[in-house]
Design a protein around this motif. Sequence first.
Motif, short mmCIF file in Angstrom:
data_model
loop_
_atom_site.label_atom_id
_atom_site.label_comp_id
_atom_site.label_asym_id
_atom_site.label_seq_id
_atom_site.Cartn_x
_atom_site.Cartn_y
_atom_site.Cartn_z
N ARG A 133 93.88 -9.05 -105.38
CA ARG A 133 93.67 -10.49 -105.49
C ARG A 133 92.69 -11.00 -104.44
NH1 ARG A 133 98.64 -13.55 -102.56
NH2 ARG A 133 98.89 -12.14 -100.80
N GLU A 134 92.48 -10.23 -103.38
CA GLU A 134 91.57 -10.64 -102.32
C GLU A 134 90.17 -10.05 -102.49
OE1 GLU A 134 93.45 -9.39 -98.77
OE2 GLU A 134 95.25 -10.60 -99.06
N THR A 135 89.94 -9.35 -103.58
CA THR A 135 88.66 -8.68 -103.77
C THR A 135 87.80 -9.32 -104.84
OG1 THR A 135 89.60 -7.15 -105.38
CG2 THR A 135 89.64 -6.48 -103.06
N GLY A 136 88.24 -10.43 -105.42
CA GLY A 136 87.42 -11.09 -106.43
C GLY A 136 87.50 -10.48 -107.80
N VAL A 137 88.52 -9.65 -108.06
CA VAL A 137 88.67 -9.04 -109.38
C VAL A 137 88.99 -10.11 -110.41
CG1 VAL A 137 90.07 -7.46 -110.77
CG2 VAL A 137 89.40 -6.82 -108.43
N ASP A 138 88.31 -10.05 -111.55
CA ASP A 138 88.63 -11.00 -112.62
C ASP A 138 89.27 -10.25 -113.79
OD1 ASP A 138 86.52 -9.73 -113.97
OD2 ASP A 138 85.09 -11.32 -113.55
N TYR A 139 89.74 -11.02 -114.76
CA TYR A 139 90.45 -10.42 -115.90
C TYR A 139 89.52 -9.54 -116.74
CZ TYR A 139 94.44 -13.37 -114.83
OH TYR A 139 95.52 -13.95 -114.20
N ALA A 140 88.24 -9.91 -116.80
CA ALA A 140 87.29 -9.09 -117.57
C ALA A 140 87.14 -7.71 -116.94
CB ALA A 140 85.94 -9.79 -117.64
N GLY A 141 87.15 -7.66 -115.61
CA GLY A 141 87.03 -6.39 -114.93
C GLY A 141 88.21 -5.48 -115.21
N ILE A 142 89.42 -6.04 -115.16
CA ILE A 142 90.61 -5.25 -115.44
C ILE A 142 90.61 -4.77 -116.88
CG2 ILE A 142 93.12 -5.35 -115.65
CD1 ILE A 142 93.18 -7.19 -113.25
N LEU A 143 90.28 -5.67 -117.81
CA LEU A 143 90.28 -5.32 -119.22
C LEU A 143 89.28 -4.19 -119.50
CD1 LEU A 143 91.50 -6.09 -122.00
CD2 LEU A 143 89.54 -7.63 -122.31
#
Length: 546
Positions: A133-143
Motif C-alpha cells: 500500500r506504500e508503493t503506489g500499487v494500483d488495481y490494474a497492476g495487481i490484475l
Amino acid sequence: MSKPIYVIGHRNPDTDSICSAIAYAQLKNALGEQAVPVRAGKINAETKYVLDFFGIQPPQLLLDLYPRAKDVMHEKLVTIHPRNTLRKLGQLITQYNVKSIPVVEDDGSLVGIVTVGDLAERYVSELGMQDLRETGVDYAGILGCLNGTLLCGGDLSKSIQGHVKIAASHTQTMAKVIKPGDIVIVGNRTNAQLSCIEVGVACLIITGDYEIEPEVEAAAIKAGTYIFRTPYDTYTCARLINQSIPVGKVMKTKVTSFKPDDMVADLKNVIIRTGYRNYPVVQNGKVVGLIDRDRLIVPERDQVILVDHNERSQAVDGIEEAKIVEIVDHHRLGGLETSEPIFIRHEPVGSTATIVANMHWHRNIDISRQSAGLLLAAIISDTVLFKSPTTTAKDRDTAQKLAQITGLDIQEFGMGMLQAGSVIDKLSPSDIVTTDLKEFQIGEYHVVISQISVMDPEAVLKQQKQLNAALQEICEKGQYSMAILLVTGILSEATYLLHYGQPSGLIAAAFGEGRSDGTWFLPGVMSRKKQVVPPLIDAVRRDMYN
C-alpha cells in the motif's frame, strides 16, 4: 547498411579540395561503391561561388573521425514505463536477455533506469505484501500480474490503501484479522468470500479460476468491492502480487548517460569509473540508444579516401582512428602510414581535379555537366587560371575537355570565379590568414602557410598590422614555429609575404632581404607548393650544414 566511404580533402579546404572530393565520390558511386563527399572546414568565397554557380550543396562538414557513442550504441531499444510493474520488467529481462532497462515516459524522455539487481532486491526484501500500500500499487497492476479477470469493480487506476491478506483461517478468525479496505486472497469458499465482503474489504482475489456464486457477486456490487479471478493458486498469487509494484518505485533516478556525439575515449573513462552495466544514450532528453559495458567493442573504423593532401598535419582530426583506403593527390608525399597496401593516384600536375577527371575517362565513366564544371573550376583555382608554375600541359588539355562538356568559356568563367574569391570586404584579418592554410614540417620547424589570391594585393596589405597580430595568434595557439601569409596578385602575378615567428632569419635566407615595412615582394611567385616551400626547405638545409 554498411557505412559509406568518406571522400575528404584537407583542413581549411580550397576549391580543388572540395570539388575533387565531390567529383571523386560520384566516380566511386558510378563504379558501384558507396562514397560520400565531406569537408574538413569552412567553405571559402571562391568555392561558394562555384557551388552556387552549378547549383550544388556544400558537402557535409566532418570535423573529426574519432569514434563516438552513436557508433557503439545499440539502437534497438528495450524500454519500460514507470507505471509498468516489476513483473513486466522481469518478463522483458527474460525475453531480451538484458541486465538493465531504461525507464521512459510516454514521450520517450528518460526518467530512470532499472536493473536485474533491483528486481532481485525486491525478492529478498523483508517487506511483506502488506507494505504494498506504500508503493503506489494500483488495481490494474495487481490484475495484470495475476493474469486475472475483473468480475466486479470500477476504476482500476486507483491505488490500494489496505493490507494484502490470505484468507486461510476460519471465518471467525478472519473477521479479527481482516480489516476494511484490505485486499484478500481467497479460494473457492463462498462463506469466506461473503464474510470478507461484509467486513468491507476493498478487493477479493479468487484463486484457481473458480466461479463465484451469484450471491457473492450481488454482495460485492452492493458493497462496491472489487473481485478478481486468477488461474493461479494461493501461493503463486502471493508471490506475484509482490511483483505488482510500479517500476517507478524501485528505479534509479540518478542515471549516468551519454550523448550520441560523446567520444568513445571519453565514455570509456566514465564506464571504468562508475562500473554500471548499461548506459543510456540520450538526445534532447530522449533515449536513442544503449551502451552495454560488457559488449563495448572497438567500433568499425571509418573508411576514408584522401584527396588533395596526404599529410597528417593537413588531414581532419582523428585520421589515425580511420582506415585510409585511397589517396588521390598532386602534392609531395607527407609520410602518412597505412595498415595495409592501398590505392594511390599521385601525379605532378597542377590540380587534383586533373587527376580525377582523367580517372573518369580512363574508366569510361561519363562526367556530368555539373561535375565537369566543378573539376574545371578546381583546375582554374589551383593553377590561378594557368598562371601558376605548377600548371602542366595535362592541366590545360583536361580543362579544355571539361569546358567542352560545360559549354563555358574558360577565361570568362575563370575570371568571374577568381574575382568572387578575391573579395575581402567581408573578411576579418583572422579570416584572411586562415584562408587555405596548410601545415608543413620544414626541418625541425613546424610551419603554417596560408595563401589568398586577390585582384588587388595592396588592399590587403593596408591591414598589415592586424594581419601580423593574427599571424601571431595562430602561432601561439597552435604552437607553431612560424606562420606565413602569402598575398598573391592574380593580375600582377606576384606575391607579398608576411610572417611571424622563429627563426627570424629563415625568410631572408630563402628569399633575400625584405622590404622596409617587414614584407617580402616576390615577383612571379604564384605557387606555395613549388615556389615557397622548396626555398624554405633549402634554406633550412643550408643552415644545417653551415
